[in-house]
Design a protein around this motif. Structure first.
Motif, PDB file in Angstrom:
ATOM      1  N   ARG A 435     -16.288 -23.270  11.024  1.00  0.00           N
ATOM      2  CA  ARG A 435     -15.658 -22.962   9.742  1.00  0.00           C
ATOM      3  C   ARG A 435     -14.270 -22.406  10.007  1.00  0.00           C
ATOM      4  N   ILE A 436     -13.309 -22.800   9.151  1.00  0.00           N
ATOM      5  CA  ILE A 436     -11.957 -22.264   9.202  1.00  0.00           C
ATOM      6  C   ILE A 436     -11.609 -21.739   7.820  1.00  0.00           C
ATOM      7  N   ASP A 437     -11.144 -20.491   7.757  1.00  0.00           N
ATOM      8  CA  ASP A 437     -10.782 -19.863   6.482  1.00  0.00           C
ATOM      9  C   ASP A 437      -9.334 -19.411   6.500  1.00  0.00           C
ATOM     10  N   TYR A 438      -8.692 -19.586   5.355  1.00  0.00           N
ATOM     11  CA  TYR A 438      -7.336 -19.067   5.136  1.00  0.00           C
ATOM     12  C   TYR A 438      -7.411 -18.025   4.029  1.00  0.00           C
ATOM     13  N   SER A 439      -6.770 -16.887   4.261  1.00  0.00           N
ATOM     14  CA  SER A 439      -6.769 -15.813   3.270  1.00  0.00           C
ATOM     15  C   SER A 439      -5.352 -15.299   3.054  1.00  0.00           C
ATOM     16  N   ASN A 440      -5.034 -15.029   1.796  1.00  0.00           N
ATOM     17  CA  ASN A 440      -3.747 -14.426   1.453  1.00  0.00           C
ATOM     18  C   ASN A 440      -3.989 -13.302   0.456  1.00  0.00           C
ATOM     19  N   VAL A 441      -3.501 -12.104   0.776  1.00  0.00           N
ATOM     20  CA  VAL A 441      -3.581 -10.969  -0.143  1.00  0.00           C
ATOM     21  C   VAL A 441      -2.156 -10.575  -0.519  1.00  0.00           C
ATOM     22  N   SER A 442      -1.952 -10.228  -1.786  1.00  0.00           N
ATOM     23  CA  SER A 442      -0.588  -9.967  -2.250  1.00  0.00           C
ATOM     24  C   SER A 442      -0.568  -8.901  -3.333  1.00  0.00           C
ATOM     25  N   VAL A 443       0.549  -8.213  -3.405  1.00  0.00           N
ATOM     26  CA  VAL A 443       0.842  -7.250  -4.465  1.00  0.00           C
ATOM     27  C   VAL A 443       2.249  -7.537  -4.967  1.00  0.00           C
ATOM     28  N   ASP A 444       2.386  -7.739  -6.277  1.00  0.00           N
ATOM     29  CA  ASP A 444       3.706  -8.013  -6.851  1.00  0.00           C
ATOM     30  C   ASP A 444       4.406  -6.706  -7.226  1.00  0.00           C
ATOM     31  N   SER A 445       3.956  -6.083  -8.296  1.00  0.00           N
ATOM     32  CA  SER A 445       4.545  -4.813  -8.722  1.00  0.00           C
ATOM     33  C   SER A 445       3.429  -3.863  -9.110  1.00  0.00           C
ATOM     34  N   TYR A 446       3.771  -2.579  -9.173  1.00  0.00           N
ATOM     35  CA  TYR A 446       2.774  -1.585  -9.572  1.00  0.00           C
ATOM     36  C   TYR A 446       3.498  -0.387 -10.172  1.00  0.00           C
ATOM     37  N   VAL A 447       2.737   0.436 -10.895  1.00  0.00           N
ATOM     38  CA  VAL A 447       3.269   1.662 -11.491  1.00  0.00           C
ATOM     39  C   VAL A 447       2.762   2.835 -10.671  1.00  0.00           C
ATOM     40  N   ASP A 448       3.655   3.650 -10.143  1.00  0.00           N
ATOM     41  CA  ASP A 448       3.247   4.736  -9.262  1.00  0.00           C
ATOM     42  C   ASP A 448       2.813   5.966 -10.052  1.00  0.00           C
ATOM     43  N   GLY A 449       2.533   7.066  -9.327  1.00  0.00           N
ATOM     44  CA  GLY A 449       2.019   8.279  -9.954  1.00  0.00           C
ATOM     45  C   GLY A 449       3.000   8.986 -10.854  1.00  0.00           C
ATOM     46  N   SER A 450       4.255   8.585 -10.839  1.00  0.00           N
ATOM     47  CA  SER A 450       5.264   9.182 -11.724  1.00  0.00           C
ATOM     48  C   SER A 450       5.612   8.269 -12.885  1.00  0.00           C
ATOM     49  N   GLY A 451       4.927   7.138 -12.984  1.00  0.00           N
ATOM     50  CA  GLY A 451       5.189   6.204 -14.071  1.00  0.00           C
ATOM     51  C   GLY A 451       6.303   5.225 -13.787  1.00  0.00           C
ATOM     52  N   ASN A 452       6.784   5.173 -12.554  1.00  0.00           N
ATOM     53  CA  ASN A 452       7.858   4.249 -12.199  1.00  0.00           C
ATOM     54  C   ASN A 452       7.288   2.899 -11.767  1.00  0.00           C
ATOM     55  N   THR A 453       7.924   1.818 -12.206  1.00  0.00           N
ATOM     56  CA  THR A 453       7.514   0.478 -11.811  1.00  0.00           C
ATOM     57  C   THR A 453       8.191   0.112 -10.493  1.00  0.00           C
ATOM     58  N   ILE A 454       7.369  -0.224  -9.505  1.00  0.00           N
ATOM     59  CA  ILE A 454       7.860  -0.567  -8.179  1.00  0.00           C
ATOM     60  C   ILE A 454       7.591  -2.052  -7.939  1.00  0.00           C
ATOM     61  N   ASN A 455       8.619  -2.812  -7.623  1.00  0.00           N
ATOM     62  CA  ASN A 455       8.466  -4.236  -7.315  1.00  0.00           C
ATOM     63  C   ASN A 455       8.284  -4.393  -5.804  1.00  0.00           C
ATOM     64  N   LEU A 456       7.056  -4.579  -5.402  1.00  0.00           N
ATOM     65  CA  LEU A 456       6.774  -4.682  -3.977  1.00  0.00           C
ATOM     66  C   LEU A 456       6.938  -6.115  -3.476  1.00  0.00           C
ATOM     67  N   ASN A 457       6.281  -7.063  -4.173  1.00  0.00           N
ATOM     68  CA  ASN A 457       6.397  -8.491  -3.856  1.00  0.00           C
ATOM     69  C   ASN A 457       6.156  -8.765  -2.365  1.00  0.00           C
ATOM     70  N   GLU A 458       5.012  -8.309  -1.884  1.00  0.00           N
ATOM     71  CA  GLU A 458       4.640  -8.502  -0.486  1.00  0.00           C
ATOM     72  C   GLU A 458       3.297  -9.222  -0.408  1.00  0.00           C
ATOM     73  N   ASP A 459       3.118  -9.976   0.657  1.00  0.00           N
ATOM     74  CA  ASP A 459       1.818 -10.600   0.882  1.00  0.00           C
ATOM     75  C   ASP A 459       1.569 -10.721   2.378  1.00  0.00           C
ATOM     76  N   LYS A 460       0.318 -11.002   2.713  1.00  0.00           N
ATOM     77  CA  LYS A 460      -0.058 -11.170   4.118  1.00  0.00           C
ATOM     78  C   LYS A 460      -1.110 -12.264   4.193  1.00  0.00           C
ATOM     79  N   SER A 461      -0.938 -13.191   5.123  1.00  0.00           N
ATOM     80  CA  SER A 461      -1.860 -14.312   5.296  1.00  0.00           C
ATOM     81  C   SER A 461      -2.496 -14.254   6.676  1.00  0.00           C
ATOM     82  N   GLU A 462      -3.728 -14.715   6.757  1.00  0.00           N
ATOM     83  CA  GLU A 462      -4.444 -14.781   8.018  1.00  0.00           C
ATOM     84  C   GLU A 462      -5.333 -16.013   8.017  1.00  0.00           C
ATOM     85  N   VAL A 463      -5.706 -16.461   9.198  1.00  0.00           N
ATOM     86  CA  VAL A 463      -6.644 -17.569   9.376  1.00  0.00           C
ATOM     87  C   VAL A 463      -7.791 -17.077  10.241  1.00  0.00           C
ATOM     88  N   GLY A 464      -9.017 -17.385   9.826  1.00  0.00           N
ATOM     89  CA  GLY A 464     -10.192 -16.964  10.570  1.00  0.00           C
ATOM     90  C   GLY A 464     -11.026 -18.158  11.012  1.00  0.00           C
TER      91      GLY A 464
END
Length: 701
Positions: A435-464
């Protein structure tokens, strides 16, 4: 350190009792029968269907009879007769997760270490202080547990512990040939917690080849009590759950079908501890609504007359959602008195955790006749899923996204697999797979503990990668040997990659598993028509970059262990005559931090169960005793408590009239923990349930 002296004496006494009962049963036999023992149940989760004892992997099947006999209050209650599997967390219906062969922790992300499926749909929920699977035993007719990483080939890379698959009931289970309508009504009562169940199933075939099913269940319970008579917190609940299914069969020789199903489980509880795992009061109380939904549509075509095609495909939607309201303010004394404490809502006034997942899968089984002696079955398939995880928290002036330990984000997985089963004269079976698997996890933007919107736009891919080779050799009609070598790679989860919304450079967990064992199969052993089956398995699982999470008293800590090792022994045995039967199961597991030489957390205590029963066929009356034996567990990590050993005794009886007005009825009576023993399972954070009398009545129509 293994079974204690007391545990050994109780276990050996039980075995001796079993032998004496069987000897008495032999003299009473006058009509041979061909019984089916648990190791002869059909397994469908290993590629080509086969019986459990003939699989070169440790696998246990719970069929409808085994599920009904448990009279389970929660899903976790179903696994008391499955070696190597332990429910973890708590007795709360909202706090249950699973541990297989020592893998699975209450505060750990086990999303792909243990794969849970319902009708082929992956189910998992993670909130760290909640359970990971919410459902009801009444929805299912079969449960299969495939232990070890060899199951990764068909189900997904990273299944280091194994796979648990649930199969829901079908209309055909309640319809006899020629029936247009049928069904079943069932009710049950549990003295511990004064719990009761009401269940109604309606099955219909209004036109030829169109099968319809509706299943509605309501279950409720007050707090259950432990062996000391004390309430076990947050074990009260009520749940409504149901299932609707439709299948239409068509084509030449009825070789095609389309199907659809929808399942819903929900529980609405007020004044519950936020922490459903360890009952810590530090997180306050919440009003909590939990809803789990699964919808499936699919198509099957066996291509009558074409051995190369047998296609199954389905798409599904799954949503597990937890809404929390009215959380208590927590007050912390940050400065010495007379300064007032600081009070705040740590998770907002309201919050909602959700796992919404779209999945698709398709596979084909091709059958080849390779000469007179060889048969080959080639399974190939592809699956994929896209998941959105959300956790908005209302802080009044703003809505925060997730948290540092539970970030919001998306996960995409795509996998392809192939597995061959080569069979020579029903004597030798070889199963290579990849079996071969491809996985991608990502975060675009989020609101932090002070109510500020942070644009992260990061992802990470792996193959298993998950290759394996398994073999089963029947040395004779009664003796077989088997073994397997399997490698699997667990791809990093969203939590691990984006802890505190920071892109972390995390590595894959790598598992190399080795298994070996033998089987014994005897018919007509002591008298004509009896059957004895035994399967013993030894395993060693070496894990690299193992992520171990635990509560250190202040927060959840994740430790990366360079080298970890799991090893153990499992035993399953069964014997049955026309009237007397018995089953035996045992598990011994060790976990070692191979880097430091210390012990790993979450290793279950050595345990065994023994069941002895008698079936009085003239009345179709089945009754017996089951003992559960647990050793003390002192092989623990530095942050883990030791636990004492214990033994539980249980009685059961079932009557299924075949004639008269009560024909097609079923009466069951169980007494669990007969002597009201006080105990705590090593992998549970609360006390075990005390004595319980259970009654159930079901009637098919």
């Amino acid at each position: 350190m293994g079974l204690t002296i007391t545990g050994h004496a109780q276990l050996m006494g039980g075995v001796a009792l079993w032998v004496m009962v069987l000897n008495g049963g032999v003299a009473a036999q006058d009509a041979p029968v061909t019984p089916v023992t648990p190791l002869q149940r059909i397994v469908v989760g290993t590629g080509n269907d086969k019986v459990a004892i003939d699989t070169p992997q440790a696998v246990t099947v719970l069929d409808q009879e085994a599920i009904d006999a448990q009279q389970a209050r929660t899903i976790g209650d179903l696994f008391s007769e499955v070696p190597g599997v332990t429910p973890i967390g708590s007795n709360s219906v909202l706090g249950e997760s699973f541990n297989i062969r020592g893998i699975g922790e209450a505060f750990s992300g086990d999303e792909n270490r243990i794969i849970i499926q319902v009708d082929g749909v992956n189910k998992f929920y993670e909130q760290y202080r909640m359970g990971s699977f919410f459902s009801d035993p009444e929805l299912y007719k079969q449960v299969e547990v495939l232990r070890g990483p060899a199951s990764s080939t068909l189900y997904g890379s990273g299944a280091m512990g194994g796979v648990i698959t649930f199969t829901t009931k079908d209309a055909s289970d309640f319809l006899d040939p020629g029936d247009r309508i049928g069904g079943r009504l069932k009710t049950s009562w549990d003295s511990n917690g004064n719990g009761w169940l009401g269940s109604a199933i309606i099955a219909a075939e209004p036109v030829k080849n169109l099968e319809l099913l509706g299943n509605l269940n309501y279950r409720q319970s007050q707090d259950i009590k432990d062996g000391q008579g004390n309430d076990i917190n947050d074990t009260d609940f009520s749940s409504v759950n149901g299932l609707i299914k439709a299948r239409y069969t068509f084509g030449e020789n009825d070789d095609q079908s389309v199907f659809a199903s929808y399942e819903n489980w929900s529980s609405d509880e007020d004044d519950q501890n936020y922490d459903q795992i360890s009952w810590g009061p530090d997180f306050g109380e919440v009003d909590r609504t939990v809803t789990d939904q699964t919808a499936i549509i699919g198509y099957e075509n066996s291509f009558y007359g074409n051995d190369l095609l047998d296609v199954k495909a389905q798409v599904s939607w799954s949503d597990t959602r937890v809404e929390q309201k009215n959380q208590d303010e927590l007050c912390v004394q940050f400065a010495p008195p007379p300064a007032p404490p600081t009070c705040y809502y740590p998770f907002g006034y309201n919050s909602e955790y959700s796992y919404e997942t779209w999945q698709g899968k398709a596979d084909n089984v091709a059958t080849f006749q390779l000469g007179e002696s060889w048969m080959a079955y080639l399974t190939t398939g592809i699956d994929g899923q896209y998941q959105e995880r959300r956790n908005p928290r209302d802080f009044g002036s703003y809505q925060r996204s997730g948290s540092g330990s539970h970030p919001e984000g998306e996960t995409t997985n795509v996998g392809g697999y192939t597995q061959a089963e080569l069979v020579w004269n029903d004597r030798i079976t070889l199963i290579p797979g990849m079996r071969i698997d491809y996985s991608n996890v990502s975060v675009d933007s989020y609101v932090d503990g002070s109510g500020n919107t942070i644009n992260l736009n990061e992802d990470k891919s792996e193959v298993g990668y998950s290759p394996k080779l398994a073999a089963m050799i029947k040395m004779s009609d009664w003796f077989g040997v088997f073994g397997s070598i399997a490698h699997t790679e667990r791809l990093p989860s969203l939590d691990e990659v984006f802890t505190n919304y920071t892109l972390n450079d995390v590595e894959k967990e790598l598992s190399n598993n080795f298994e070996a064992g033998f089987t014994l199969s005897f018919d007509d052993l002591a008298l004509e028509g009896d059957a004895f089956r035994l399967k013993a398995t030894a395993f060693r699982n070496n894990v690299t970059n193992f992520y171990a999470s635990y509560w250190d008293g202040t927060s959840v800590v994740t430790e990366i262990i360079p080298k970890a090792r799991y090893e153990g022994l499992e035993l399953e045995a069964s014997y049955a005559t026309n009237s007397v039967y018995g089953t035996l199961g045992a598990s011994l597991i060790r976990g070692e931090n191979a880097t430091t030489g210390g012990y790993l957390n979450a290793i279950p205590a050595d345990n065994a169960f023994l069941k002895i029963g008698y079936l009085y066929r003239p009345w179709n009356l089945d009754f017996g005793w089951k003992g559960d034996f647990y050793a003390s567990q002192d092989l623990v990590g530095d942050d883990e408590e030791k636990t004492a050993g214990y033994a539980l005794h249980n009685l059961y009886a079932a009557w299924k009239p075949t004639e008269g007005h009560l024909a097609d009825s079923e009466f069951r009576f169980n007494v669990d923990n007969v002597f009201d023993k006080s105990y705590r399972n090593h992998l549970s954070d609360d006390e075990g349930a005390g004595r319980s009398f259970k009654l159930s009545f079901a009637r098919k129509f």
